[in-house]
Write a protein that holds these residues in place. Structure first.
Motif, mmCIF file in Angstrom:
data_model
loop_
_atom_site.group_PDB
_atom_site.id
_atom_site.type_symbol
_atom_site.label_atom_id
_atom_site.label_comp_id
_atom_site.label_asym_id
_atom_site.label_seq_id
_atom_site.Cartn_x
_atom_site.Cartn_y
_atom_site.Cartn_z
ATOM 1 N N UNK A 1 -2.947 -4.282 -4.717
ATOM 2 C CA UNK A 1 -2.258 -5.157 -3.751
ATOM 3 C C UNK A 1 -3.010 -5.214 -2.426
ATOM 4 N N UNK A 2 -3.947 -4.282 -2.213
ATOM 5 C CA UNK A 2 -4.694 -4.244 -0.949
ATOM 6 C C UNK A 2 -6.138 -4.736 -1.137
ATOM 7 N N UNK B 1 -13.761 -9.196 -3.572
ATOM 8 C CA UNK B 1 -14.515 -7.947 -3.473
ATOM 9 C C UNK B 1 -14.839 -7.388 -4.863
ATOM 10 N N UNK C 1 -13.134 3.884 -9.941
ATOM 11 C CA UNK C 1 -12.429 4.492 -8.799
ATOM 12 C C UNK C 1 -11.028 3.880 -8.679
ATOM 13 N N UNK C 2 -9.994 4.723 -8.475
ATOM 14 C CA UNK C 2 -8.655 4.136 -8.340
ATOM 15 C C UNK C 2 -8.523 3.373 -7.023
ATOM 16 N N UNK D 1 -5.393 -5.562 5.866
ATOM 17 C CA UNK D 1 -4.833 -6.389 4.794
ATOM 18 C C UNK D 1 -3.339 -6.638 5.008
ATOM 19 N N UNK E 1 0.746 12.056 -4.475
ATOM 20 C CA UNK E 1 1.594 11.841 -3.293
ATOM 21 C C UNK E 1 1.617 10.393 -2.811
ATOM 22 N N UNK E 2 0.815 9.521 -3.417
ATOM 23 C CA UNK E 2 0.886 8.109 -3.056
ATOM 24 C C UNK E 2 1.641 7.292 -4.094
ATOM 25 N N UNK F 1 -3.561 6.539 -11.633
ATOM 26 C CA UNK F 1 -3.952 7.474 -10.574
ATOM 27 C C UNK F 1 -4.385 8.798 -11.190
ATOM 28 N N UNK G 1 -2.253 14.926 -5.417
ATOM 29 C CA UNK G 1 -2.880 13.756 -6.035
ATOM 30 C C UNK G 1 -1.881 12.641 -6.314
ATOM 31 N N UNK H 1 -14.797 -16.174 2.540
ATOM 32 C CA UNK H 1 -14.950 -14.739 2.318
ATOM 33 C C UNK H 1 -16.433 -14.420 2.286
ATOM 34 N N UNK I 1 -11.864 13.929 -12.319
ATOM 35 C CA UNK I 1 -12.549 14.480 -11.135
ATOM 36 C C UNK I 1 -12.151 15.934 -10.894
ATOM 37 N N UNK J 1 -1.882 0.484 -8.935
ATOM 38 C CA UNK J 1 -3.208 1.121 -9.017
ATOM 39 C C UNK J 1 -3.991 0.661 -10.251
ATOM 40 N N UNK K 1 -5.760 0.421 -4.878
ATOM 41 C CA UNK K 1 -4.480 -0.286 -4.885
ATOM 42 C C UNK K 1 -4.793 -1.773 -4.972
ATOM 43 N N UNK L 1 -2.742 8.177 1.904
ATOM 44 C CA UNK L 1 -2.558 8.856 0.607
ATOM 45 C C UNK L 1 -3.927 9.054 -0.061
ATOM 46 N N UNK M 1 0.769 -1.247 0.000
ATOM 47 C CA UNK M 1 0.000 0.000 0.000
ATOM 48 C C UNK M 1 0.794 1.287 0.000
ATOM 49 N N UNK M 2 2.115 1.218 -0.143
ATOM 50 C CA UNK M 2 2.870 2.468 -0.001
ATOM 51 C C UNK M 2 3.412 3.057 -1.304
ATOM 52 N N UNK N 1 -9.050 -7.329 -1.897
ATOM 53 C CA UNK N 1 -9.363 -8.751 -2.054
ATOM 54 C C UNK N 1 -10.024 -8.983 -3.416
#
Ligand SMILES: Cc1cc2nc3c(=O)[nH]c(=O)nc-3n(C[C@H](O)[C@H](O)[C@H](O)COP(=O)(O)OP(=O)(O)OC[C@H]3O[C@@H](n4cnc5c(N)ncnc54)[C@H](O)[C@@H]3O)c2cc1C
Ligand code: SF4
Ligand code: FES
Ligand code: FES
Lengths: 157, 308
Positions: free
Chosen positions: A62-63, A68, A57-58, B34, A132-133, A111, A130, B4, A118, A51, A60, B99, A45-46, A65
């Motif tokens: 890797x975060x 989902x 909607x953007x 996560x 910064x991630x 991103x 915008x 899940x 938007x 992305x 990540x 972020x 997440x860093x 599931x």
């Protein structure tokens, strides 16, 4: 955690396949669908390089599931240009030297495309915020920001 | 067997929590939990994903009280005109979390229940094995304090500091019913069991009664983005001149100093704050510096209200 059969819609195509119950979308895209444009940088997440768009909607990947994402529309970097014509953000990244090794670039594009939709009138400061991630180890950011500013200008006109 | 689960109502989520008792993890945005799963710090078999429960996502004002659904994202909070206008402190705190892209997934409920952090614990399994796991993991002693039997990991919720300074209340639902309590009362001074929520609780709503006369917010972190807090201070003064100064990131729970401005002095505010913070050397920033910055931030806040 067991395997589960699901159907995912990625870049307009739907297909059924098996995934682990606790798998993340980044893994599914890269290792099951071979969509390797989405990059694995930090896997925590860093860095922003993974992305993708989930229902526009953007997020990540890797975060996120994978389970989902069932019933939602996933768009990856492979689906951002129209055939051979690059998206304006991509075009200016190339023109303005907004990339060197290119590893962070898919994440920057995924991103900034929804960001400019938007915030079409985003200032340079807002573009920086915008972005910064998104970590880039090569460019020093200035040329990425220049490229996004140029893209914003063209997208407005 | 499914692992899940994506309930579409609070009732379903609660019945799943009862069914998988002791072996489930709630996912709100999932942007905190996560990583615990990736690092094998959370190994429960069942995931209950709240993102399909629409009734938990709302921003509404009723009779002068702001109500936030627990699944409202931080980005929705920052973009809300109502919040920007009447509760800028909440917007400011939400904006200082993580972020921009993470804030589109991260929720306010998840931020209030973000797990406590420590540089000796929030690491990969290989790192922890190499170092020797601490008591919050599978070891027997605290690494930071050189052998104590308590965990001093830090509560790092930025919005908790802001919402406690605003006197927020929360609503919790369990299979037995609904309870409401002040947000500040859920936090415990323990790095492992950092809140007192009953088993099978779901945080459903946050209610904010105070529109303060004055507010102040500042977060200390290595970079202007991405990093968790090394010290967050949120402060309000209400129309009755009651000051609520809440510090987070420097102890196992948020630390609130609540006192009328008639009797509060900068010295006794700093003394109370420093006395109540159990700050240990478990952050990227050095301990001495973080302790010193408590004084600096409180002085800045004090100067800001004297000017107004
Ligand atoms: C790169 C990075 C930077 C970050 N920076 C910050 C930062 O600066 N400040 C900060 O505070 N956090 C930070 N975080 C952590 C996290 O992104 C935020 O705290 C976020 O707000 C958590 O919300 P969530 O919805 O993703 O929570 P989740 O990860 O889904 O949940 C967090 C915890 O709360 C529980 N939970 C969530 N919702 C409920 C509910 N309604 N009822 C009961 N239990 C619930 C979950 O079981 C879990 O234990 C960062 C994370 C990353 C990856
Ligand atoms: S404060 Fe001590 S017990 Fe707690 S996580 Fe850190 S090293 Fe472990
Ligand atoms: S790989 Fe997902 S944020 Fe770095
Ligand atoms: S161009 Fe190499 S990481 Fe950004």
């Amino acid at each position: 955690m067991g395997l589960k059969q699901i159907e995912l819609t990625v870049n307009g195509f739907s297909s059924p396949f098996l995934v682990q119950s606790d798998e993340v979308l980044l893994f599914t895209l890269r290792e099951r669908l071979y969509l390797t444009g989405t990059k694995e940088g930090c896997n925590q997440g860093t860095c922003g390089s993974c992305t993708v768009l989930l229902d526009g909607k953007p997020v990540l990947s890797c975060m996120t599931p994978t389970l989902r994402c069932v019933g939602k529309k996933i768009i990856t970097i492979e689906n951002i240009s129209s055939g051979d014509t690059l998206h304006t953000v991509q075009k200016y990244l190339v023109e303005k030297g907004g990339l060197q090794c290119g590893f962070c670039t898919p994440g920057v594009v995924m991103t900034m495309v929804p960001f400019l939709e938007e915030n079409p009138n985003a200032s340079r400061e807002e573009i920086k915020e915008g972005l910064s991630g998104n970590l880039c180890r090569c460019t020093g950011y200035k040329k990425i920001i220049d490229a996004v500013e140029n893209a914003a200008e063209e997208m407005r006109s | 067997m499914d692992y899940y689960h994506s309930p579409s109502s609070i009732k379903d989520a609660l019945s799943m929590a009862g069914k998988f008792s002791g072996n489930y993890t709630i996912f709100a945005g999932g942007t905190d939990i996560q990583i615990y799963r990736k690092q094998q710090l959370d190994t429960n078999e069942h995931i209950i994903d709240l993102s399909g429960i629409d009734e938990l996502n709302s921003i509404a004002t009723k009779e002068g009280i702001l109500h936030l659904g627990a699944m409202t994202t931080l980005d929705e909070i920052i973009s809300s005109d109502e919040i920007q206008l009447h509760y800028p402190l909440i917007a400011e705190a939400a904006k200082s979390v993580a972020t921009p892209v993470l804030r589109k997934t991260a929720t306010i409920g998840g931020n209030l229940l973000v797990k406590n952090r420590c540089v000796f614990y929030n690491q990969s399994q290989a790192w922890r094995n190499g170092m020797g796991s601490c008591l919050r993991d599978v070891g027997t002693i605290c690494q930071v304090t050189g052998g104590k039997k308590d965990c001093y990991s830090r509560n790092v919720s930025d919005t908790a500091a802001a919402l406690i300074a605003l006197g927020a209340e929360i609503t919790l639902m369990t299979p037995d019913g609904i309870t409401q309590k002040p947000l500040k009362d859920i936090y415990l001074p323990c790095g492992i069991k950092f809140h007192n929520l009953e088993e099978h609780s779901i945080l459903t709503q946050i209610s904010v009664p105070i529109k303060p006369k004055k507010w102040w917010y500042k977060k200390l972190r290595l970079r202007k983005t991405l990093d968790f807090t090394s010290l967050t201070v949120a402060a309000t003064v209400d129309i009755n001149s009651i000051a609520r100064v809440c510090l987070n990131g420097v102890s196992m729970s948020p630390i609130l100093v609540e006192q009328t401005m008639d009797t509060l002095t900068q010295e006794n505010l700093t003394r109370q704050a420093r006395k109540n913070c159990k700050t240990v050397d478990n952050d990227l920033m050095p301990l001495k510096y973080r302790r010193e910055m408590i004084n600096v931030f409180l002085e800045e806040w004090w100067d800001s209200i004297e000017i107004i």
